[in-house]
Design a protein around this motif. Sequence first.
Motif, mmCIF file in Angstrom:
data_model
loop_
_atom_site.group_PDB
_atom_site.id
_atom_site.type_symbol
_atom_site.label_atom_id
_atom_site.label_comp_id
_atom_site.label_asym_id
_atom_site.label_seq_id
_atom_site.Cartn_x
_atom_site.Cartn_y
_atom_site.Cartn_z
ATOM 1 N N ARG A 47 -2.012 5.697 -4.143
ATOM 2 C CA ARG A 47 -3.402 6.005 -4.471
ATOM 3 C C ARG A 47 -4.134 4.718 -4.868
ATOM 4 O O ARG A 47 -5.253 4.475 -4.464
ATOM 5 N N ASN A 48 -3.467 3.906 -5.670
ATOM 6 C CA ASN A 48 -4.055 2.666 -6.185
ATOM 7 C C ASN A 48 -3.121 1.500 -5.940
ATOM 8 O O ASN A 48 -2.404 1.078 -6.836
ATOM 9 N N THR A 66 0.806 -1.216 0.000
ATOM 10 C CA THR A 66 0.000 0.000 0.000
ATOM 11 C C THR A 66 0.839 1.267 0.000
ATOM 12 O O THR A 66 0.291 2.371 -0.090
#
Length: 156
Positions: A154-155, A124
């Motif tokens: 973010r992703n 993450t």
Amino acid sequence: MSQSTYKEVAKFFEDFEIGETRETAGRTITRTDFVMHAMHSGDWMPHHTDDEWCKTQPFKKPIIHGNATFSISTGLCLQGEPLNPHGMSYGYDKIRYPNPVFEGDTIKVKMTVIDKRDHPKKKTHGLITEEKITTNQNDEVVCVAHHVIFVEKRNP
């Protein structure tokens, strides 16, 4: 100061670009900086605090502690910077002091993103490395540090 008083900018790992730079304002080093650092660290070595002894040494005057230069440089990097809720300091690598800093010198810092990589364990987050080069009023490099920043993706 409460967190609500900081301006925030949401900058995720993906938003950092290798080569991006920013620069701080300058700050003049005072005798108080020498004394405060000696008080906090307990380092009263004569090359930082004894004017007469320093006259017998190569620089002829006191030099501020390297760690004080680093601390003041770090503080300069934070002044005027918005709070990024997605990143935090992970630590520093390679701290060097190639030239001394004296009372009356004015220092400033240029920060450049030099590395961007995935975190080896946390999918993450990523790690951003900024090279922070501190110079004096003569553009002589007085401190170099690599700051590693732990930044949310973010992703993921």
